[in-house]
Scaffold this motif. Structure first.
Motif, mmCIF file in Angstrom:
data_model
loop_
_atom_site.group_PDB
_atom_site.id
_atom_site.type_symbol
_atom_site.label_atom_id
_atom_site.label_comp_id
_atom_site.label_asym_id
_atom_site.label_seq_id
_atom_site.Cartn_x
_atom_site.Cartn_y
_atom_site.Cartn_z
ATOM 1 N N GLY A 35 0.835 -1.007 0.179
ATOM 2 C CA GLY A 35 -0.092 -0.026 0.049
ATOM 3 C C GLY A 35 0.763 1.258 0.191
ATOM 4 O O GLY A 35 2.049 1.335 -0.480
ATOM 5 N N VAL A 36 0.370 2.150 0.768
ATOM 6 C CA VAL A 36 0.924 3.621 0.717
ATOM 7 C C VAL A 36 2.383 3.677 1.678
ATOM 8 O O VAL A 36 2.890 4.655 1.748
ATOM 9 N N ALA A 37 2.516 2.614 2.689
ATOM 10 C CA ALA A 37 3.596 2.586 3.572
ATOM 11 C C ALA A 37 3.925 1.196 3.869
ATOM 12 O O ALA A 37 3.285 0.326 3.301
ATOM 13 N N ALA A 38 5.000 1.019 4.435
ATOM 14 C CA ALA A 38 5.359 -0.324 4.831
ATOM 15 C C ALA A 38 4.406 -0.980 5.721
ATOM 16 O O ALA A 38 4.149 -2.296 5.641
ATOM 17 N N HIS A 39 3.401 -0.367 6.659
ATOM 18 C CA HIS A 39 2.855 -1.123 7.265
ATOM 19 C C HIS A 39 1.172 -1.160 6.548
ATOM 20 O O HIS A 39 0.198 -1.289 7.504
ATOM 21 N N HIS A 40 0.872 -1.108 5.275
ATOM 22 C CA HIS A 40 -0.288 -0.840 4.595
ATOM 23 C C HIS A 40 -0.188 -1.802 3.465
ATOM 24 O O HIS A 40 0.869 -1.803 2.656
ATOM 25 N N TRP A 41 -1.245 -2.920 3.161
ATOM 26 C CA TRP A 41 -1.198 -3.602 2.366
ATOM 27 C C TRP A 41 -2.720 -3.609 1.672
ATOM 28 O O TRP A 41 -3.638 -3.606 2.310
ATOM 29 N N ILE A 42 -2.764 -3.873 0.573
ATOM 30 C CA ILE A 42 -4.030 -3.852 -0.293
ATOM 31 C C ILE A 42 -4.321 -5.272 -0.874
ATOM 32 O O ILE A 42 -3.686 -5.923 -1.567
ATOM 33 N N VAL A 43 -5.642 -5.761 -0.571
ATOM 34 C CA VAL A 43 -6.041 -7.051 -1.065
ATOM 35 C C VAL A 43 -7.100 -6.814 -1.972
ATOM 36 O O VAL A 43 -8.048 -6.219 -1.769
ATOM 37 N N PRO A 44 -6.902 -6.696 -3.498
ATOM 38 C CA PRO A 44 -7.960 -6.413 -4.621
ATOM 39 C C PRO A 44 -9.190 -7.328 -4.360
ATOM 40 O O PRO A 44 -9.056 -8.521 -4.332
ATOM 41 N N LEU A 45 -10.145 -6.964 -4.535
ATOM 42 C CA LEU A 45 -11.582 -7.634 -4.513
ATOM 43 C C LEU A 45 -12.277 -7.483 -5.805
ATOM 44 O O LEU A 45 -11.737 -6.679 -6.452
ATOM 45 N N GLN A 46 -13.159 -8.333 -6.125
ATOM 46 C CA GLN A 46 -13.960 -8.337 -7.141
ATOM 47 C C GLN A 46 -14.300 -6.682 -7.352
ATOM 48 O O GLN A 46 -14.649 -5.971 -6.511
ATOM 49 N N GLY A 47 -14.399 -6.192 -8.784
ATOM 50 C CA GLY A 47 -15.033 -4.960 -9.178
ATOM 51 C C GLY A 47 -13.895 -3.955 -8.821
ATOM 52 O O GLY A 47 -12.715 -4.246 -8.894
ATOM 53 N N GLN A 48 -14.130 -2.819 -8.244
ATOM 54 C CA GLN A 48 -13.294 -1.682 -7.804
ATOM 55 C C GLN A 48 -13.088 -1.779 -6.275
ATOM 56 O O GLN A 48 -12.322 -1.020 -5.731
ATOM 57 N N ALA A 49 -13.495 -2.867 -5.475
ATOM 58 C CA ALA A 49 -13.425 -2.863 -3.972
ATOM 59 C C ALA A 49 -12.090 -3.159 -3.819
ATOM 60 O O ALA A 49 -11.345 -3.921 -4.505
ATOM 61 N N SER A 50 -11.711 -3.119 -2.392
ATOM 62 C CA SER A 50 -10.610 -3.609 -1.989
ATOM 63 C C SER A 50 -10.501 -3.725 -0.440
ATOM 64 O O SER A 50 -11.476 -3.316 0.337
ATOM 65 N N LEU A 51 -9.450 -4.554 0.212
ATOM 66 C CA LEU A 51 -9.521 -4.786 1.521
ATOM 67 C C LEU A 51 -8.017 -4.147 1.919
ATOM 68 O O LEU A 51 -7.018 -4.652 1.384
ATOM 69 N N GLN A 52 -8.119 -3.189 2.687
ATOM 70 C CA GLN A 52 -7.076 -2.333 3.061
ATOM 71 C C GLN A 52 -6.520 -2.846 4.673
ATOM 72 O O GLN A 52 -7.206 -2.787 5.592
ATOM 73 N N ILE A 53 -5.312 -3.260 4.633
ATOM 74 C CA ILE A 53 -4.909 -3.981 5.917
ATOM 75 C C ILE A 53 -3.776 -3.008 6.464
ATOM 76 O O ILE A 53 -2.902 -2.843 5.615
ATOM 77 N N TYR A 54 -3.933 -2.507 7.677
ATOM 78 C CA TYR A 54 -2.871 -1.479 8.028
ATOM 79 C C TYR A 54 -2.746 -1.811 9.637
ATOM 80 O O TYR A 54 -3.292 -2.476 10.261
ATOM 81 N N THR A 55 -1.307 -1.108 9.928
ATOM 82 C CA THR A 55 -1.237 -1.145 11.440
ATOM 83 C C THR A 55 -1.497 0.411 11.967
ATOM 84 O O THR A 55 -1.182 1.176 11.383
ATOM 85 N N PRO A 56 -2.559 0.494 12.745
ATOM 86 C CA PRO A 56 -2.913 1.844 13.318
ATOM 87 C C PRO A 56 -1.755 2.713 14.034
ATOM 88 O O PRO A 56 -0.682 1.887 14.423
ATOM 89 N N SER A 57 -1.960 3.730 13.645
ATOM 90 C CA SER A 57 -0.967 4.762 14.639
ATOM 91 C C SER A 57 -0.965 4.614 15.993
ATOM 92 O O SER A 57 -1.736 4.303 16.694
ATOM 93 N N ARG A 58 0.360 4.481 16.337
ATOM 94 C CA ARG A 58 0.491 4.333 17.796
ATOM 95 C C ARG A 58 -0.153 5.679 18.672
ATOM 96 O O ARG A 58 -0.281 5.495 20.008
ATOM 97 N N LYS A 59 -0.580 6.705 18.102
ATOM 98 C CA LYS A 59 -1.241 7.762 18.824
ATOM 99 C C LYS A 59 -2.690 7.456 19.057
ATOM 100 O O LYS A 59 -3.345 8.418 19.531
ATOM 101 N N ARG A 60 -3.291 6.159 18.495
ATOM 102 C CA ARG A 60 -4.605 5.986 18.617
ATOM 103 C C ARG A 60 -5.028 4.527 19.255
ATOM 104 O O ARG A 60 -4.099 3.979 19.439
ATOM 105 N N PRO A 61 -6.018 4.502 19.961
ATOM 106 C CA PRO A 61 -6.383 3.272 20.435
ATOM 107 C C PRO A 61 -6.492 2.077 19.571
ATOM 108 O O PRO A 61 -6.932 2.353 18.632
ATOM 109 N N TRP A 62 -6.155 1.115 19.863
ATOM 110 C CA TRP A 62 -6.324 -0.076 18.984
ATOM 111 C C TRP A 62 -7.727 -0.384 18.717
ATOM 112 O O TRP A 62 -8.277 -0.430 19.796
ATOM 113 N N PRO A 63 -8.080 -0.501 17.564
ATOM 114 C CA PRO A 63 -9.737 -0.815 17.313
ATOM 115 C C PRO A 63 -10.027 -2.119 17.905
ATOM 116 O O PRO A 63 -9.247 -3.273 18.053
ATOM 117 N N ALA A 64 -11.205 -2.177 18.473
ATOM 118 C CA ALA A 64 -11.908 -3.517 19.076
ATOM 119 C C ALA A 64 -11.979 -4.483 18.078
ATOM 120 O O ALA A 64 -12.530 -4.332 17.111
#
Length: 136
Positions: A35-64
């Protein structure tokens, strides 16, 4: 802004984005892309959709984990939906996923909730060939 400017994608927090992207890419029969950074990856899906997998910023709480939104991976079968789901379920387990319940037959097909290698919930859905549902 028109609807042509808007694309829908999923975002999923991960401690190991590349590894998790490979897990979902294997499940979906596609190839993950950096993706756009070392901690960001994109999985293309059918059509124009995608699954974007990332490591959140250390400045934000980890998502539940397992919040109100979860991916649904689905396909339509030409055979027995429960048998197809059971085989797909085993493939997920081989890739490192965990089962939270057994595959079950429903009126529309077969479904089963699982967790990816990091504990995020997702649904596998196999629709009957005669089902009028496109998505659930």
């Amino acid at each position: 802004m028109t609807s042509d400017d808007i694309a829908l994608s999923w975002v999923l927090a991960s401690r190991s984005p590349e590894q998790l992207a490979r897990f979902y890419a294997d499940l979906l029969g596609t190839n993950p892309k950096p993706g756009v950074a070392a901690h960001h990856w994109i999985v293309p899906l059918q059509g124009q959709a995608s699954l974007q997998i990332y490591t959140p910023s250390r400045k934000r709480p980890w998502p539940a984990s397992g919040s109100a939104l979860a991916p649904c991976l689905q396909r339509r079968t030409t055979a027995d939906p429960l048998l197809e789901l059971q085989a797909w379920h085993q493939h997920v387990i081989q890739l490192g996923g965990r089962s939270t319940e057994e595959p079950r037959l429903e009126s529309f097909g077969a479904e089963c909730w699982l967790e990816d290698p990091e504990g995020q919930s997702f649904l596998l859905l196999v629709l009957r060939p005669e089902s009028s549902e496109r998505t659930i």
